[in-house]
Design a protein around this motif. Structure first.
Motif, PDB file in Angstrom:
ATOM      1  N   ALA A 142       0.834  -1.204   0.000  1.00 27.78           N
ATOM      2  CA  ALA A 142       0.000   0.000   0.000  1.00 27.78           C
ATOM      3  C   ALA A 142       0.873   1.260   0.000  1.00 27.78           C
ATOM      4  CB  ALA A 142      -0.935  -0.005   1.205  1.00 27.78           C
ATOM      5  N   GLU A 143       1.944   1.258   0.787  1.00 31.31           N
ATOM      6  CA  GLU A 143       2.834   2.432   0.831  1.00 31.31           C
ATOM      7  C   GLU A 143       3.404   2.732  -0.555  1.00 31.31           C
ATOM      8  OE1 GLU A 143       2.745   4.135   3.397  1.00 31.31           O
ATOM      9  OE2 GLU A 143       2.733   2.909   5.196  1.00 31.31           O
ATOM     10  N   VAL A 144       3.784   1.677  -1.284  1.00 30.57           N
ATOM     11  CA  VAL A 144       4.343   1.861  -2.627  1.00 30.57           C
ATOM     12  C   VAL A 144       3.266   2.388  -3.586  1.00 30.57           C
ATOM     13  CG1 VAL A 144       5.360   0.678  -4.626  1.00 30.57           C
ATOM     14  CG2 VAL A 144       6.177   0.154  -2.326  1.00 30.57           C
ATOM     15  N   GLU A 145       2.090   1.761  -3.570  1.00 28.45           N
ATOM     16  CA  GLU A 145       1.000   2.175  -4.469  1.00 28.45           C
ATOM     17  C   GLU A 145       0.579   3.626  -4.210  1.00 28.45           C
ATOM     18  OE1 GLU A 145      -0.680   0.397  -7.024  1.00 28.45           O
ATOM     19  OE2 GLU A 145       1.109  -0.837  -6.795  1.00 28.45           O
ATOM     20  N   LEU A 146       0.425   3.979  -2.943  1.00 30.53           N
ATOM     21  CA  LEU A 146       0.026   5.346  -2.606  1.00 30.53           C
ATOM     22  C   LEU A 146       1.161   6.333  -2.885  1.00 30.53           C
ATOM     23  CD1 LEU A 146      -1.969   4.751   0.707  1.00 30.53           C
ATOM     24  CD2 LEU A 146      -2.851   4.944  -1.624  1.00 30.53           C
ATOM     25  N   GLY A 147       2.405   5.873  -2.707  1.00 35.04           N
ATOM     26  CA  GLY A 147       3.563   6.713  -3.044  1.00 35.04           C
ATOM     27  C   GLY A 147       3.597   7.034  -4.532  1.00 35.04           C
ATOM     28  N   LYS A 148       3.279   6.051  -5.364  1.00 43.95           N
ATOM     29  CA  LYS A 148       3.234   6.285  -6.817  1.00 43.95           C
ATOM     30  C   LYS A 148       2.142   7.297  -7.158  1.00 43.95           C
ATOM     31  CE  LYS A 148       5.017   1.781  -8.253  1.00 43.95           C
ATOM     32  NZ  LYS A 148       4.673   0.447  -8.802  1.00 43.95           N
ATOM     33  N   LEU A 149       1.035   7.203  -6.445  1.00 43.98           N
ATOM     34  CA  LEU A 149      -0.056   8.154  -6.644  1.00 43.98           C
ATOM     35  C   LEU A 149       0.415   9.571  -6.286  1.00 43.98           C
ATOM     36  CD1 LEU A 149      -2.956   7.592  -7.587  1.00 43.98           C
ATOM     37  CD2 LEU A 149      -3.642   7.487  -5.187  1.00 43.98           C
ATOM     38  N   ALA A 172       8.044  14.552  -2.808  1.00 44.17           N
ATOM     39  CA  ALA A 172       9.300  13.953  -2.336  1.00 44.17           C
ATOM     40  C   ALA A 172       9.023  12.816  -1.345  1.00 44.17           C
ATOM     41  CB  ALA A 172      10.189  15.013  -1.689  1.00 44.17           C
ATOM     42  N   PHE A 173       8.018  13.013  -0.491  1.00 45.73           N
ATOM     43  CA  PHE A 173       7.657  11.962   0.460  1.00 45.73           C
ATOM     44  C   PHE A 173       7.164  10.725  -0.298  1.00 45.73           C
ATOM     45  CE2 PHE A 173       5.140   9.658   3.564  1.00 45.73           C
ATOM     46  CZ  PHE A 173       5.958   9.704   4.685  1.00 45.73           C
ATOM     47  N   GLY A 174       6.362  10.938  -1.343  1.00 44.99           N
ATOM     48  CA  GLY A 174       5.898   9.825  -2.185  1.00 44.99           C
ATOM     49  C   GLY A 174       7.070   9.067  -2.798  1.00 44.99           C
ATOM     50  N   ASP A 175       8.080   9.814  -3.277  1.00 47.88           N
ATOM     51  CA  ASP A 175       9.294   9.183  -3.835  1.00 47.88           C
ATOM     52  C   ASP A 175       9.968   8.294  -2.790  1.00 47.88           C
ATOM     53  OD1 ASP A 175       9.025  10.483  -6.284  1.00 47.88           O
ATOM     54  OD2 ASP A 175      10.431  12.088  -5.785  1.00 47.88           O
TER      55      ASP A 175
END
Length: 199
Positions: free
Chosen positions: A73-80, A92-95
């Motif tokens: 979920a962290e990766v998927e939401l980070g990509k979003l 940057a936090f998403g990256d």
């Protein structure tokens, strides 16, 4: 013999549920937990050859499915966030989420495979709902909702990993937890800092 038939019936029903394609009723995390429960040594009898038993306790396996689901979920939401964030700090936090959690997910998946633990193939129902809700937001509204979710999520993650550090029986899983926990704590503090900037 009854236990073999019961396990086969459960495996068939899991496959049937997965192949339905009805995402609303099929939670990948719950499916993984069910498969792991059937493979737990305490639930298998001597005649069972249909599955490789877990080499960890059922409780350790439950931690792995929970952590894998959260990491995914962290990766998927980070990509979003990489696509939709307006504020540079949110982007940057998403990256950081994509990079750090992708590495941790790979390590956890490798450990899970070595211990015959089934991990979720897709986001759990709750995480998918969060992703769907965030996908509908834009601009400042997205930034605020994403960071609020990251603070809440990392508070849960830190608690999950702190409990796991005390309670896991498998030494390799415990080493993974103890190595990952400082990063999760840093993510929590960073997400709070970004949230304060958005006020």
């Amino acid at each position: 013999m009854k236990k073999i038939l019961l396990t086969l019936a459960m495996a068939c029903s899991i496959v049937a549920i997965q192949s339905c394609g009805n995402g609303a009723k099929n939670d990948s995390k719950e499916t993984a937990d069910s498969i792991n429960e059937a493979k737990a040594p305490e639930n298998m009898d001597d005649n069972q050859v249909s599955a490789t038993p877990l080499s960890v306790s059922e409780e350790d396996a439950k931690f792995v499915t929970e952590a894998a689901n959260g990491g995914m979920a962290e990766v998927e939401l980070g990509k979003l966030a990489q696509q939709k964030a307006q504020h540079a700090d949110v982007k940057a936090f998403g990256d950081m989420m994509v990079n750090d959690h992708s590495k941790a997910n790979e390590e956890l998946t490798t450990l899970a495979q070595a211990k015959s633990i089934t991990v979720p193939a897709t986001l759990g129902t709750e995480q998918q709902k969060v992703k769907d809700d965030l996908s509908k937001k834009t601009g400042r509204e997205f930034d605020k909702a994403y960071i609020d979710d990251m603070v809440e999520d990392h508070e849960k993650d830190v608690k999950l990993f702190e409990d796991a550090s005390k309670n896991l029986k498998d030494p390799e899983l415990k080493a993974f937890v103890d190595k990952t926990l400082p990063t999760l704590r840093a993510h929590l503090e960073h997400s709070k800092t970004v949230r304060d900037k958005l006020k």
